[in-house]
Scaffold this active site. Structure first.
Site, mmCIF file in Angstrom:
data_model
loop_
_atom_site.group_PDB
_atom_site.id
_atom_site.type_symbol
_atom_site.label_atom_id
_atom_site.label_comp_id
_atom_site.label_asym_id
_atom_site.label_seq_id
_atom_site.Cartn_x
_atom_site.Cartn_y
_atom_site.Cartn_z
ATOM 1 N N ALA A 37 -9.046 30.084 48.575
ATOM 2 C CA ALA A 37 -9.256 30.531 49.950
ATOM 3 C C ALA A 37 -8.130 31.494 50.333
ATOM 4 C CB ALA A 37 -9.318 29.333 50.886
ATOM 5 N N GLY A 41 -2.899 27.519 52.665
ATOM 6 C CA GLY A 41 -3.575 26.237 52.553
ATOM 7 C C GLY A 41 -4.037 25.669 53.890
ATOM 8 N N CYS A 43 -2.535 23.632 55.986
ATOM 9 C CA CYS A 43 -1.531 23.639 57.053
ATOM 10 C C CYS A 43 -1.571 24.925 57.860
ATOM 11 C CB CYS A 43 -0.139 23.425 56.462
ATOM 12 S SG CYS A 43 1.167 23.464 57.699
ATOM 13 N N ASP A 312 0.290 16.803 49.045
ATOM 14 C CA ASP A 312 -0.579 15.698 49.443
ATOM 15 C C ASP A 312 -1.211 14.977 48.259
ATOM 16 O OD1 ASP A 312 0.022 16.478 51.974
ATOM 17 O OD2 ASP A 312 -2.008 17.008 52.577
ATOM 18 N N HIS A 444 25.488 20.944 77.428
ATOM 19 C CA HIS A 444 24.940 20.459 78.696
ATOM 20 C C HIS A 444 24.449 21.651 79.508
ATOM 21 C CE1 HIS A 444 24.537 18.062 82.348
ATOM 22 N NE2 HIS A 444 25.163 19.058 82.994
#
Length: 465
Positions: A37, A41, A43, A312, A444
């Protein structure tokens, strides 16, 4: 076609595959990559990136709707907001398109040969690729399997028509009036919350007795509260049975045996993902399995010499950044470098509302491992920057050993807290102790101050709570 020979062949150009190929090319390794493709991928093209784009659009729209309803505490007003989802999807596609072209450019810059087509092993050193112009044979000294994962399909709810996977949900051009979501994991809740903000009446069905089962209840409570505020109905302990005969409702059964008919224009099935271990010639190899995944060692070597696997297809957690680290490591091993990796500091991020981050051990995991621990927790309701952002829900929590104060895990829930995941991971990766975090000056006003305050709380002397 002329046969290609190379030192490294990567099958799959998802996060693990393309990073592996780019790094190998940078190291001077003769490398080829096969992708059927687009580069990037799941993701980049149909997962992480497009879903976050839709989540962001939904957040902006929801804020505008609140302004129009006079529910904005800052006094900002708007009139009659609408959303053109087709245009939103086009914007999302533009982002993925730019990134896809960027990955392709990086591969070329690294000198990687790109072959577009479907790869299939002939043996442990040879792969045949079906391309638009015919079969391309590639022989390689080393091969990396990076075939990724795919959505799990339920037998009673096959994908098609009104039943969609996350891929289909990210391609809708109209907001469904009624959306049923099957599964209360991170994908289901991320997209369910987004469509609720876009105007859908959302119902979530979960077989277990809680949402987001991979996270502890304290982390998920703010998400549950937000679901309720958006009018999302969550049916826990409820199993789906199929679709009604007229196709207008999802059929489900509660734990008490009560039948439920959930009217739905679209049904989004998000019950998990499965590794892609078929369709690329695994039957031609002798690869050991670890359950449904390919078994690999700490260097991502499979049971066959010269064949690696990343991402995966190698197991949990199925996360793009885990795949990237694995891919980079394998490239360096193939180039002759000594590498292995330690997976204790893989951040897990859930892009719900509010977001959730978890790195390292949770309190329960640390106790189960026999650790005596100290826990420090600081609420965003006491953080000045969170107040100015109207984002006071949530907290940061630090888990450390009681004896030497070594940080074992860091968790948090709050608006935009995904951006603190790097600081959390770095602290664990560098072996920080509570004193290191507390002694680091945090700017801060920022939300990151909650991190230092949580460490101070664990030490027994929090300043602002």
């Amino acid at each position: 076609m002329k046969e290609i020979t190379c030192k490294l062949l990567v099958i799959g150009a998802g996060p693990g595959g393309y990073v592996c190929a780019i790094r190998a090319g940078q190291l001077g390794v003769d490398t080829a990559i096969v992708e059927m493709a687009k580069p990037g991928g799941t993701c980049l093209n149909i997962g992480c990136i497009p879903s976050k784009a839709i989540i962001h659009a939904a957040d902006d729209f929801a804020k505008t709707v609140a302004m129009a309803a006079g529910k904005n505490a800052m006094g900002i007003k708007a009139d009659n907001p609408t959303i053109d989802l087709a245009k939103t999807m086009a914007w999302k596609d533009g982002i993925t398109g730019r990134l896809t072209l960027g990955v392709a450019g990086l591969l070329k810059k690294a000198g990687v040969k790109i072959v577009v087509g479907r790869a299939k092993f002939r043996d442990g050193k040879t792969v045949a690729v079906e391309t638009e112009t015919g079969e391309q044979v590639i022989r390689a000294e080393n091969i990396v399997i990076a075939t990724g994962s795919a959505p799990v399909e339920l037998p009673m709810l096959p994908f098609g028509g009104k039943v969609v996977s996350s891929t289909g949900a990210l391609s809708l051009t109209e907001v469904p009036q009624r959306l049923a979501v099957v599964g209360a994991g991170y994908i289901g809740l991320e997209l369910g919350l987004a469509f609720a903000k876009l105007g859908s009446k959302v119902t979530i069905v979960e077989a277990l007795d809680r949402i987001l089962p991979l996270y502890d209840t304290q982390l998920t409570q703010p998400v549950a509260k937000r679901l309720a505020a958006l009018g999302v109905e969550v049916l826990l302990g409820t199993k789906v049975k199929g679709i009604s005969s007229n196709g207008e409702a999802l059929l489900a059964e509660t734990g008490s045996g009560e039948e439920r008919r959930i009217a739905a224009d679209k049904i989004l099935v998000t019950v998990g993902r499965k590794p892609v271990t078929e369709g690329w010639g695994r039957e031609e190899l002798e690869l050991d399995m670890d359950g449904r995944f390919l078994k690999v060692d700490e260097q991502c070597r499979t049971s066959m010499r010269g064949i690696y696997a990343v991402g995966d297809v190698t197991g949990e957690p199925m996360l793009a950044h885990r795949a990237m680290v694995q891919g980079e490591m394998v490239a360096e091993i193939v180039s002759g470098k000594r590498r292995s990796w330690d997976k204790r500091a893989i951040p897990a991020v859930c892009f719900t509302d509010p977001e959730i981050v978890s790195v390292g051990m949770s309190p329960d995991e640390a106790k189960a491992a026999g650790r005596e621990i100290k826990i420090g927790q600081f609420p965003f309701s006491a953080n000045g920057r969170a107040m100015t952002l109207s984002a006071e829900e949530g907290f940061v929590r630090v888990v450390a050993r009681a004896d030497n104060h070594l940080v074992l895990g860091i968790q948090g829930v709050g608006a935009g807290i995904s951006e603190l995941s790097a600081a959390f991971s770095l602290a664990i990766e560098m072996g920080a102790r509570l004193e290191d975090i507390a002694g680091t000056i945090h700017a801060h006003p920022t939300q990151s101050e909650a991190f230092a305050e949580a460490a101070l709380k664990a030490l027994g002397h929090a300043l602002h709570v």
